[in-house]
Scaffold this active site. Structure first.
Site, PDB file in Angstrom:
ATOM      1  N   GLN A   1       2.203  -5.711  -3.344  1.00  0.00           N
ATOM      2  CA  GLN A   1       2.592  -5.676  -1.822  1.00  0.00           C
ATOM      3  C   GLN A   1       3.926  -5.197  -1.720  1.00  0.00           C
ATOM      4  OE1 GLN A   1       1.637  -9.535  -3.354  1.00  0.00           O
ATOM      5  NE2 GLN A   1      -0.411  -8.564  -2.926  1.00  0.00           N
TER       6      GLN A   1
ATOM      7  N   LYS B   1       2.103   2.154  -4.968  1.00  0.00           N
ATOM      8  CA  LYS B   1       2.587   1.671  -6.102  1.00  0.00           C
ATOM      9  C   LYS B   1       1.770   2.013  -7.531  1.00  0.00           C
ATOM     10  CE  LYS B   1       3.038  -2.566  -4.538  1.00  0.00           C
ATOM     11  NZ  LYS B   1       2.587  -2.180  -3.351  1.00  0.00           N
TER      12      LYS B   1
ATOM     13  N   ARG C   1      -5.789   0.852   8.230  1.00  0.00           N
ATOM     14  CA  ARG C   1      -4.390   0.371   8.241  1.00  0.00           C
ATOM     15  C   ARG C   1      -3.909   1.072   9.568  1.00  0.00           C
ATOM     16  NH1 ARG C   1      -3.885   2.418   2.129  1.00  0.00           N
ATOM     17  NH2 ARG C   1      -4.663   0.574   1.013  1.00  0.00           N
TER      18      ARG C   1
ATOM     19  N   GLY D   1       0.222  14.274  -4.024  1.00  0.00           N
ATOM     20  CA  GLY D   1      -1.250  14.303  -4.378  1.00  0.00           C
ATOM     21  C   GLY D   1      -1.659  13.125  -5.305  1.00  0.00           C
TER      22      GLY D   1
ATOM     23  N   GLY E   1     -10.920  -3.240   2.654  1.00  0.00           N
ATOM     24  CA  GLY E   1     -11.476  -2.041   3.442  1.00  0.00           C
ATOM     25  C   GLY E   1     -11.255  -1.822   4.857  1.00  0.00           C
TER      26      GLY E   1
ATOM     27  N   LYS F   1      -0.235   4.259  -8.343  1.00  0.00           N
ATOM     28  CA  LYS F   1       0.044   5.391  -9.048  1.00  0.00           C
ATOM     29  C   LYS F   1       1.329   5.847  -9.487  1.00  0.00           C
ATOM     30  CE  LYS F   1       1.055   8.771  -6.398  1.00  0.00           C
ATOM     31  NZ  LYS F   1       1.067   9.941  -5.498  1.00  0.00           N
TER      32      LYS F   1
ATOM     33  N   THR G   1      -8.867  -3.719  -0.987  1.00  0.00           N
ATOM     34  CA  THR G   1      -9.487  -5.143  -1.231  1.00  0.00           C
ATOM     35  C   THR G   1     -10.201  -5.231  -0.089  1.00  0.00           C
ATOM     36  OG1 THR G   1      -7.257  -5.867  -2.228  1.00  0.00           O
ATOM     37  CG2 THR G   1      -8.604  -7.287  -1.588  1.00  0.00           C
TER      38      THR G   1
ATOM     39  N   GLY H   1      -4.256  -4.290  -4.667  1.00  0.00           N
ATOM     40  CA  GLY H   1      -5.631  -3.641  -4.926  1.00  0.00           C
ATOM     41  C   GLY H   1      -4.930  -2.261  -5.001  1.00  0.00           C
ATOM     42  N   HIS H   2      -5.189  -1.542  -6.184  1.00  0.00           N
ATOM     43  CA  HIS H   2      -5.185   0.040  -6.256  1.00  0.00           C
ATOM     44  C   HIS H   2      -6.187   0.648  -7.307  1.00  0.00           C
ATOM     45  CE1 HIS H   2      -2.326  -1.551  -9.118  1.00  0.00           C
ATOM     46  NE2 HIS H   2      -3.069  -0.759 -10.090  1.00  0.00           N
TER      47      HIS H   2
ATOM     48  N   ASP I   1       0.797  -1.273  -0.010  1.00  0.00           N
ATOM     49  CA  ASP I   1      -0.059  -0.164  -0.151  1.00  0.00           C
ATOM     50  C   ASP I   1       0.872   1.330   0.003  1.00  0.00           C
ATOM     51  OD1 ASP I   1      -2.426  -1.679   0.347  1.00  0.00           O
ATOM     52  OD2 ASP I   1      -1.956  -1.762   2.285  1.00  0.00           O
ATOM     53  N   GLU I   2       2.073   1.358  -0.574  1.00  0.00           N
ATOM     54  CA  GLU I   2       2.925   2.364  -0.672  1.00  0.00           C
ATOM     55  C   GLU I   2       2.454   3.408  -1.629  1.00  0.00           C
ATOM     56  OE1 GLU I   2       3.931  -0.648  -1.186  1.00  0.00           O
ATOM     57  OE2 GLU I   2       5.467  -1.197   0.461  1.00  0.00           O
TER      58      GLU I   2
HETATM   59  P1  IMP Z   1      -2.559 -12.635   1.529  1.00  0.00           P
HETATM   60  O1  IMP Z   1      -1.672 -12.108   0.763  1.00  0.00           O
HETATM   61  O2  IMP Z   1      -4.103 -12.445   1.279  1.00  0.00           O
HETATM   62  O3  IMP Z   1      -2.397 -14.155   1.844  1.00  0.00           O
HETATM   63  O4  IMP Z   1      -2.340 -12.108   2.958  1.00  0.00           O
HETATM   64  C1  IMP Z   1      -1.117 -11.997   3.723  1.00  0.00           C
HETATM   65  C2  IMP Z   1      -0.595 -10.810   4.344  1.00  0.00           C
HETATM   66  O5  IMP Z   1      -0.292  -9.799   3.468  1.00  0.00           O
HETATM   67  C3  IMP Z   1      -1.676 -10.030   5.125  1.00  0.00           C
HETATM   68  O6  IMP Z   1      -1.164  -9.291   6.477  1.00  0.00           O
HETATM   69  C4  IMP Z   1      -2.260  -9.140   4.212  1.00  0.00           C
HETATM   70  O7  IMP Z   1      -3.078  -8.001   4.801  1.00  0.00           O
HETATM   71  C5  IMP Z   1      -1.217  -8.659   3.384  1.00  0.00           C
HETATM   72  N1  IMP Z   1      -1.279  -8.171   2.072  1.00  0.00           N
HETATM   73  C6  IMP Z   1      -1.597  -8.975   1.047  1.00  0.00           C
HETATM   74  N2  IMP Z   1      -1.793  -8.265  -0.095  1.00  0.00           N
HETATM   75  C7  IMP Z   1      -1.491  -7.041   0.221  1.00  0.00           C
HETATM   76  C8  IMP Z   1      -1.407  -5.486  -0.474  1.00  0.00           C
HETATM   77  O8  IMP Z   1      -1.582  -5.521  -1.331  1.00  0.00           O
HETATM   78  N3  IMP Z   1      -1.377  -4.626   0.404  1.00  0.00           N
HETATM   79  C9  IMP Z   1      -0.801  -4.778   1.634  1.00  0.00           C
HETATM   80  N4  IMP Z   1      -1.043  -5.579   2.361  1.00  0.00           N
HETATM   81  C10 IMP Z   1      -1.457  -6.842   1.753  1.00  0.00           C
END
Ligand code: IMP
Length: 429
Positions: free
Chosen positions: A225, A19, A306, A416, A303, A21, A301, A43-44, A16-17
């Protein structure tokens, strides 16, 4: 001159950095955008023609018809999710998508998602997964029982493998006294429908990307991720089931080890984490609440709200070592506007010892003490700045401190969500 003209965009923290954008920013100059790991857990949202699209699987170049978008062998593909995303684009009038799906990519079936959810429910200590079936699908891959895209087109093999898989899962449910039975006919029927809809996208993507690199096409590798969620180099077991590092790209795409010309680490100006796991610079007070609201720090993904922490230098040093960063792109700098004092965690200690790296043990990692430096914040609105030199003095100092402590050049920052709010300090690609 570098042999290939490629760039990898990776997240350096826990995902969620921003990426999406940054990838989108570079995608407009790319010939190819290649997703190399993960699946629907990413997800973005991307703004296109004033409309917001939530992407989970499709690569970020999908809105640009000049860009070839690739889902490589390292990605796990939820067919239903993929078809929904394609459908969503079509409804918005984006019909002409340029998509290539690896014939070697593994499939996430609905039962993988159900198992993911059940495993979470039954764990003493939950991981906090996205329940997108990622762990179970990669588990099947490693156990050599997974079903790949190519298998969809071999009737006998598909039937046999799917039946075998479903029978096994049902046996496990029964043994665990879980009241659930996966229906083979339904799953098989869906697979047959889906294969027709995706058949014109399926290719040997290793060959496709390799040829593109050899022709010196501009190839962007899009990480999902963040490095700290890496199965090998993340905060195990609170990680995802693939490797977001740029080091994993050659294997996950099927290209030579020297394919990555530069790696940009997308790095939030602070840190967030969703799900469970150690988080040394985490804090919860009025400031973290403000950051969460201003930065809209809720999962795309799931909701989920964080968790929030101060900038952590050790994470970036770790990312630099295990993933080879050539530069960092700082995102959401504007979110810090108005905070009187900003903390930067510069290292960890346990007792008297300063740690040189992140402890392998999650339990030990939970106990590290963070040493901070405190920098003065800024109040000026920075959302319209056009260059590094336009930034208020203290914002410049903040970026300089990040660069000095991490040892990685800050080559870009953003203030922004709009494209023009991403500002280059160095010419990157
Ligand atoms: P999984 O990838 O759904 O198996 O989740 C494993 C861990 O990775 C959990 O802590 C999720 O919240 C985290 N995670 C998976 N995908 C993302 C992402 O796109 N952003 C942030 N955390 C993620």
């Amino acid at each position: 001159m570098k042999k290939y003209n490629s760039i990898a965009i990776v997240g350096t923290q826990w995902g969620d950095e921003g990426k999406g954008k940054i990838t989108n920013y570079f995608a407009s100059r790319a010939d190819y955008v290649v997703r190399y790991q993960g699946g629907g857990n990413a997800g973005h949202s991307i703004i296109y023609n004033n409309e917001r699209f939530g992407l989970h699987l499709l690569p970020s170049g999908i809105f640009n018809t000049n860009v070839k978008n690739v889902l490589s062998n390292g990605v796990v593909i939820d067919l239903k999710g993929l078809l929904n995303e394609i459908e969503g684009l079509k409804k918005a009038g984006i019909v002409d998508i340029s998509l290539f799906i690896s014939d070697r990519a593994h499939i996430v079936f609905p039962y993988h998602k159900e198992i993911d959810a059940l495993q979470e429910e039954n764990r003493k200590s939950t991981i906090g997964t996205t329940k997108q079936g990622i762990g179970p699908a990669y588990t099947d891959k490693v156990a050599r029982i997974g079903i790949r895209i190519i298998d969809l087109y071999d009737d006998d093999y598909l039937k046999e493998k799917l039946q075998e898989n479903i029978e096994e899962k049902n046996r496990i449910f029964k043994a665990m006294k879980i009241d659930k039975k996966i229906d083979f006919e339904e799953t098989y029927k869906f697979a047959l429908e889906a294969r027709e809809k995706i058949k014109h996208y399926v290719v040997d993507s290793s060959l496709l990307v390799f040829k593109a690199l050899e022709k010196r096409k501009k190839v962007l590798f899009e990480g999902a991720q963040g490095i700290l969620l890496c199965l090998d180099h993340g905060t195990y077991p609170f990680v995802t089931s693939s490797s977001p590092t740029s080091s994993s790209i050659p294997l996950n795409v099927g290209i030579p080890s020297y394919s990555i010309s530069q790696t940009i680490g997308v790095t939030k100006a602070y840190v967030t984490r969703v799900g469970k796991g150690a988080f040394p610079t985490e804090f919860e007070n009025e400031i973290s609440k403000k950051i969460r609201e201003v930065g809209k720090e809720y999962g795309t993904t799931t909701g989920r709200a964080r968790r929030i922490g101060w900038f952590d230098v050790t994470l970036i040093k770790h990312a630099k070592r295990v993933s080879g960063l050539t530069g960092i792109s700082i995102t959401l700098l504007d979110v810090l506007t108005g905070i009187k004092e900003l903390k930067i965690g510069i290292n960890y200690t346990i007792g008297e010892h300063i740690l040189e790296s992140i402890p392998a043990s999650e339990r030990i990692y939970n106990d590290v003490k963070v040493n901070y430096v405190i920098l003065p914040g800024w109040n000026e609105n920075i959302s319209k700045v056009k260059s590094f030199y336009d930034l208020p003095k203290n914002a410049k100092k903040y970026l300089e401190a990040i660069e000095n402590y991490t040892g990685v050049p800050v080559v870009q920052f953003s203030v922004g969500p709009k494209k023009e709010q991403t500002i280059n300090i160095e010419n990157i690609w």
